[in-house]
Design a protein around this motif. Structure first.
Motif, PDB file in Angstrom:
ATOM      1  N   ASN A 167      49.852  58.923  17.555  1.00 36.55           N
ATOM      2  CA  ASN A 167      49.216  59.950  18.381  1.00 36.55           C
ATOM      3  C   ASN A 167      48.191  59.346  19.337  1.00 36.55           C
ATOM      4  O   ASN A 167      48.065  59.774  20.484  1.00 36.55           O
ATOM      5  CB  ASN A 167      48.521  60.996  17.497  1.00 36.55           C
ATOM      6  CG  ASN A 167      49.501  62.016  16.964  1.00 36.55           C
ATOM      7  OD1 ASN A 167      50.639  62.104  17.440  1.00 36.55           O
ATOM      8  ND2 ASN A 167      49.085  62.786  15.975  1.00 36.55           N
ATOM      9  N   TYR A 168      47.475  58.333  18.838  1.00 37.23           N
ATOM     10  CA  TYR A 168      46.498  57.654  19.702  1.00 37.23           C
ATOM     11  C   TYR A 168      47.216  56.985  20.870  1.00 37.23           C
ATOM     12  O   TYR A 168      46.810  57.123  22.024  1.00 37.23           O
ATOM     13  CB  TYR A 168      45.704  56.626  18.883  1.00 37.23           C
ATOM     14  CG  TYR A 168      44.861  55.725  19.747  1.00 37.23           C
ATOM     15  CD1 TYR A 168      43.712  56.225  20.354  1.00 37.23           C
ATOM     16  CD2 TYR A 168      45.234  54.409  19.985  1.00 37.23           C
ATOM     17  CE1 TYR A 168      42.940  55.410  21.175  1.00 37.23           C
ATOM     18  CE2 TYR A 168      44.476  53.594  20.800  1.00 37.23           C
ATOM     19  CZ  TYR A 168      43.329  54.101  21.392  1.00 37.23           C
ATOM     20  OH  TYR A 168      42.590  53.299  22.218  1.00 37.23           O
TER      21      TYR A 168
ATOM     22  N   VAL B  21      50.111  57.761  22.062  1.00 36.23           N
ATOM     23  CA  VAL B  21      50.665  58.808  22.919  1.00 36.23           C
ATOM     24  C   VAL B  21      49.590  59.336  23.870  1.00 36.23           C
ATOM     25  O   VAL B  21      49.815  59.481  25.070  1.00 36.23           O
ATOM     26  CB  VAL B  21      51.232  59.962  22.068  1.00 36.23           C
ATOM     27  CG1 VAL B  21      51.556  61.169  22.942  1.00 36.23           C
ATOM     28  CG2 VAL B  21      52.482  59.506  21.325  1.00 36.23           C
ATOM     29  N   ARG B  22      48.397  59.580  23.338  1.00 34.80           N
ATOM     30  CA  ARG B  22      47.355  60.200  24.162  1.00 34.80           C
ATOM     31  C   ARG B  22      46.663  59.210  25.095  1.00 34.80           C
ATOM     32  O   ARG B  22      46.299  59.544  26.215  1.00 34.80           O
ATOM     33  CB  ARG B  22      46.303  60.869  23.273  1.00 34.80           C
ATOM     34  CG  ARG B  22      46.735  62.233  22.738  1.00 34.80           C
ATOM     35  CD  ARG B  22      45.535  63.080  22.303  1.00 34.80           C
ATOM     36  NE  ARG B  22      44.535  62.304  21.584  1.00 34.80           N
ATOM     37  CZ  ARG B  22      43.280  62.184  21.993  1.00 34.80           C
ATOM     38  NH1 ARG B  22      42.863  62.803  23.082  1.00 34.80           N
ATOM     39  NH2 ARG B  22      42.426  61.461  21.296  1.00 34.80           N
TER      40      ARG B  22
ATOM     41  N   ASN C   1      50.369  57.207  27.921  1.00 35.13           N
ATOM     42  CA  ASN C   1      50.359  58.551  28.490  1.00 35.13           C
ATOM     43  C   ASN C   1      50.636  58.483  29.983  1.00 35.13           C
ATOM     44  O   ASN C   1      50.067  57.651  30.681  1.00 35.13           O
ATOM     45  CB  ASN C   1      48.985  59.161  28.220  1.00 35.13           C
ATOM     46  CG  ASN C   1      48.964  60.632  28.523  1.00 35.13           C
ATOM     47  OD1 ASN C   1      49.102  61.014  29.670  1.00 35.13           O
ATOM     48  ND2 ASN C   1      48.819  61.427  27.503  1.00 35.13           N
TER      49      ASN C   1
ATOM     50  N   ALA D  28      50.766  65.547  26.364  1.00 36.05           N
ATOM     51  CA  ALA D  28      50.722  64.974  25.026  1.00 36.05           C
ATOM     52  C   ALA D  28      52.051  64.354  24.643  1.00 36.05           C
ATOM     53  O   ALA D  28      52.570  64.564  23.570  1.00 36.05           O
ATOM     54  CB  ALA D  28      50.302  66.023  24.010  1.00 36.05           C
ATOM     55  N   TYR D  29      52.663  63.652  25.580  1.00 37.18           N
ATOM     56  CA  TYR D  29      53.795  62.804  25.205  1.00 37.18           C
ATOM     57  C   TYR D  29      53.785  61.542  26.056  1.00 37.18           C
ATOM     58  O   TYR D  29      53.091  61.477  27.069  1.00 37.18           O
ATOM     59  CB  TYR D  29      55.131  63.542  25.293  1.00 37.18           C
ATOM     60  CG  TYR D  29      55.442  64.212  26.598  1.00 37.18           C
ATOM     61  CD1 TYR D  29      55.910  63.479  27.677  1.00 37.18           C
ATOM     62  CD2 TYR D  29      55.275  65.588  26.750  1.00 37.18           C
ATOM     63  CE1 TYR D  29      56.203  64.096  28.871  1.00 37.18           C
ATOM     64  CE2 TYR D  29      55.580  66.215  27.936  1.00 37.18           C
ATOM     65  CZ  TYR D  29      56.039  65.471  29.000  1.00 37.18           C
ATOM     66  OH  TYR D  29      56.321  66.094  30.176  1.00 37.18           O
TER      67      TYR D  29
ATOM     68  N   ASP E 162      56.419  62.378  21.271  1.00 38.63           N
ATOM     69  CA  ASP E 162      55.446  63.455  21.441  1.00 38.63           C
ATOM     70  C   ASP E 162      54.284  63.281  20.486  1.00 38.63           C
ATOM     71  O   ASP E 162      54.414  62.666  19.435  1.00 38.63           O
ATOM     72  CB  ASP E 162      56.105  64.809  21.145  1.00 38.63           C
ATOM     73  CG  ASP E 162      57.162  65.163  22.159  1.00 38.63           C
ATOM     74  OD1 ASP E 162      56.783  65.505  23.290  1.00 38.63           O
ATOM     75  OD2 ASP E 162      58.361  65.070  21.821  1.00 38.63           O
ATOM     76  N   GLN E 163      53.158  63.879  20.871  1.00 39.93           N
ATOM     77  CA  GLN E 163      52.054  63.972  19.916  1.00 39.93           C
ATOM     78  C   GLN E 163      52.539  64.849  18.763  1.00 39.93           C
ATOM     79  O   GLN E 163      53.198  65.858  18.983  1.00 39.93           O
ATOM     80  CB  GLN E 163      50.832  64.607  20.576  1.00 39.93           C
ATOM     81  CG  GLN E 163      49.623  64.575  19.680  1.00 39.93           C
ATOM     82  CD  GLN E 163      48.359  65.008  20.415  1.00 39.93           C
ATOM     83  OE1 GLN E 163      48.402  65.442  21.562  1.00 39.93           O
ATOM     84  NE2 GLN E 163      47.239  64.898  19.740  1.00 39.93           N
TER      85      GLN E 163
ATOM     86  N   GLU F 269      41.678  60.000  16.374  1.00 36.21           N
ATOM     87  CA  GLU F 269      42.746  59.502  15.504  1.00 36.21           C
ATOM     88  C   GLU F 269      42.239  58.424  14.554  1.00 36.21           C
ATOM     89  O   GLU F 269      42.712  58.309  13.432  1.00 36.21           O
ATOM     90  CB  GLU F 269      43.907  58.938  16.332  1.00 36.21           C
ATOM     91  CG  GLU F 269      44.729  59.985  17.067  1.00 36.21           C
ATOM     92  CD  GLU F 269      44.172  60.300  18.444  1.00 36.21           C
ATOM     93  OE1 GLU F 269      43.093  59.773  18.789  1.00 36.21           O
ATOM     94  OE2 GLU F 269      44.806  61.079  19.172  1.00 36.21           O
TER      95      GLU F 269
END
Lengths: 366, 310
Positions: free
Chosen positions: A159-160, A162-163, A167, A178-179, A279-280, B274
């Motif tokens: 997620n990190y 991705v963001r 990004n 958020a993908y 994706d997130q 995160e």
């Protein structure tokens, strides 16, 4: 070994999984009756929804692809005496590595790039699985807890990335989403409908062939090579294996890495063949946990895994069709859970007669 | 500033509460030698059935009881599989987690005729049970943020410590987790002791689910446990299979979550959220690797016991 013997062993091996599947469908029908529907109608919808016509079969094969990889991953680790609960995390790391490689090597020609990003996915998953492997081999830390913890670590790490790293807003100046960036078109796996038009509307791609190929490679590796013999010896009895001159710690790390690479390939195949991005996410993708069921039903045998993955592919693709027929798709999850419960409790079916004898003996002595 | 600190302490306690119940449940089960990966699934059952019974009976404490009951019943499945059928305990746990998630979302569709989440229910369990305490200057703010579950969690830790280390039952419990064959020789019923331990862990994990649904948002949402059962498992290991250790680990994990929520007001928004989310998991791996002192599981943890077999 003669043919009859082989057949008997084969029947013995598939008897319990088939019984478990059968019983699970029976229990599933209780839940279907509870919502006031006819189980036969429901299961007919489930199977026609996943096998009725080439486009539907295509979608089923698409769902089967990552399950073959994660099922192989867990079965392979099982064979070496390791319980890899971390296929979820290794899948996630495989997926994000695939996107990262596609971005880093975006200037490579198409054919090479496809190979590079698929390998990157395998390596991402393999390295992630090396952590519990090394901890187990060097410090004796149990791999189950470490792999569970690494699943969530991978989720947040991805997620990190991705963001903040892959990004599009940072890389291309578009609005924040958020993908990740999309992998270039030349790096994508070929869709089967491009050369078999009957697969229209289905996104099944060459990933399925890579998965089947891997199953045969793992079969060969496990049963036809010295390495496979060593891995299985460690799985059967690590102390005996050590006494026999096999390096247990080397084999633990190696089997975790191979197991992780297979799970990573699941992520790579999904990114390169279907989503083209990551994706997130707020939760686990689920392929790793279903992979445990696939490995169990497939008796930790690569070819059994192929069959079991297809079954779970059929279930998950048919679930949607069942929902359209007014039956909650959650029933499929219940069936999957019940299959694992039965297979987990399988030991009893096998050992019950001998147990009874033993109990009697103990009582006689007492 | 003091208000901010009090708010963080209060939200640390509140966020740690579901973890505390489950982690203590894990301590009971693993001290008796049964690995409980199913904590997550049992929490889901507790969270759902407490909301379900609130929906039908509108009585908060009854709902808590139902959650405990749902937890016990779910844990019995683990008990039968792990203790009597000698199944692989991890596989059994994974099966229960999968089953619990599917079963609750199925029942959700059946009762509320839609998927995703239930309607809100009104319970008085999300508010400070001792309004008088909120009138104390400076620290009053702290008490305002505490729900009845928070107090219950702290009491549970004390009781668990007493039961495990100061009672004959606790001694039996620990002995079947360390050396079941020896315990058996002494006339301790290994199966019965393990069943009781697993049922206690189910009751506590069910309560934990109620704390999560009734004690915070007053509704059930698919996936609302989001790995909290695994965090509780991590806390139990981090706390070295000891109730007080588990409590401290839960508070540490709760603090990490509270800081992450308050990151902006603490001036910490430069830390990607995160990384704070990863903290409990990485801390547990480090604990297991012996970086934060040695952490040793009960010797027979995860080993099915077969009478008369060596």
């Amino acid at each position: 070994m003669n043919k009859e013997n082989k057949l008997k062993i084969f029947v013995d091996n598939i008897k319990f999984p088939l019984l478990a599947i059968f019983l699970s469908f029976i229990i599933g029908s209780i839940f279907i009756i509870a919502v006031g529907k006819n189980p036969i109608v429901a299961y007919a919808a489930l199977f026609s929804g996943s096998l009725g016509g080439l486009p539907k079969i295509g979608e089923t094969l698409l769902k089967t692809t990552p399950l073959i990889f994660t099922g192989l991953s867990i079965a392979f680790a099982f064979r070496a005496g390791l319980f890899n609960i971390g296929a979820e995390g290794q899948y996630i790391m495989g997926a994000i590595s695939t996107v990262a490689a596609a971005w880093i090597f975006r200037d490579l020609p198409g054919a090479i790039l496809v190979v590079v990003i698929i390998f990157a996915g395998a390596i991402g998953g393999g390295l992630w699985a090396a952590i519990p492997g090394i901890l187990k081999a060097k410090l004796g830390v149990h791999e189950v807890i470490v792999t569970i913890m690494l699943n969530y670590t991978a989720l947040f790490f991805s997620n990190y990335v991705v963001r903040k790293v892959l990004n599009p807003s940072l890389l291309q100046g578009t609005e924040q989403k958020a993908y990740t960036v999309l992998i270039p078109e030349k790096a994508r796996l070929t869709q089967l409908h491009e050369f078999i038009p009957q697969f229209e509307y289905s996104s099944v791609n060459t990933g399925i062939f890579i998965a089947i190929f891997c199953a045969f490679v793992i079969y060969f590796l496990l049963f036809k090579t010295t390495l496979g013999y060593e891995l299985r010896s460690v799985g059967n009895n690590r102390y005996a294996a050590e006494y026999g001159g096999i390096s247990v710690s080397k084999n633990i790390v190696l089997s975790m890495v191979i197991s992780g690479m297979l799970a990573g390939l699941a992520g790579a195949a999904t990114v390169a063949g279907l989503t083209f991005k990551v994706d997130q996410a707020s939760g686990m993708p689920g392929y790793g946990f279903t992979g445990i069921a696939v490995a169990l039903v497939g008796k930790n045998h690569p070819l059994g895994v192929l069959a079991a993955a297809l079954l779970f592919g059929i279930l998950s693709n048919g679930a949607r069709k069942m929902q359209i027929a007014g039956i909650p798709k959650e029933i499929v999850g219940i069936i999957q859970g019940v299959i694992i419960v039965f297979i987990a409790g399988e030991a009893i079916l096998k050992y019950l007669p001998s147990l009874k004898k033993k109990d009697k003996k103990t009582k006689e002595v007492a | 500033m003091s208000i901010l600190i009090m708010a963080i302490i209060a939200s640390t306690l509140r966020l740690a509460t579901p973890l505390i119940f489950s982690a203590i449940g894990g301590v009971f089960s693993e001290r008796a030698g049964v690995v409980n990966i199913a904590l997550e699934g049992i929490m889901i059952m507790g969270a759902f059935f407490s909301i379900l019974s609130m929906h039908f009976f509108n009585s908060p404490w009854l709902a808590v009881l139902v959650a405990i009951l749902a937890g016990i019943i779910t844990s019995l499945l683990l008990g039968v599989l792990a203790i009597h059928l000698r199944a692989n305990q991890v596989v059994a746990g994974v099966a229960i987690n999968l089953l619990a998630a599917s079963l609750t979302s199925y029942l959700l569709v059946m009762v509320w005729k839609r998927s995703g989440q239930t309607d809100s229910v009104a319970s008085n369990l999300t508010v400070n049970p001792f309004p008088v305490l909120a009138k104390i200057p400076v620290i009053g703010v702290l008490f305002d943020g505490l729900t009845p579950f928070v107090y219950l969690a702290l009491i549970t830790v004390a009781i668990a410590y007493y039961v495990i280390f100061k009672t004959p039952f606790g001694l039996r419990l620990r002995s079947v987790g360390e050396h079941p064959a020896a315990a058996d020789t002494l006339g301790i019923n290994v199966y019965k002791t393990r069943y009781i331990a697993v049922m206690i862990s189910g009751a506590l994990a069910g309560l934990s689910g109620a704390a999560l649904s009734l004690g915070t948002v007053n509704l059930f949402r698919n996936g609302m446990t989001s790995g909290k059962g695994f965090i509780a498992l991590a806390a139990m290991i981090f706390g070295k299979w000891h109730p007080v250790g588990a409590l401290l680990a839960c508070l540490f994990f709760g603090l990490a979550e509270a800081v992450q929520i308050q990151a902006a007001s603490l001036g910490l928004s430069w830390i990607p959220s995160e990384f704070l989310q990863m903290l409990p998991y990485i801390a547990t791996i480090l604990a297991l690797a012996g970086v934060v002192g040695k952490s040793v599981a009960p010797a027979a943890d995860g080993e099915p016991y077969e009478k008369g077999h060596r």
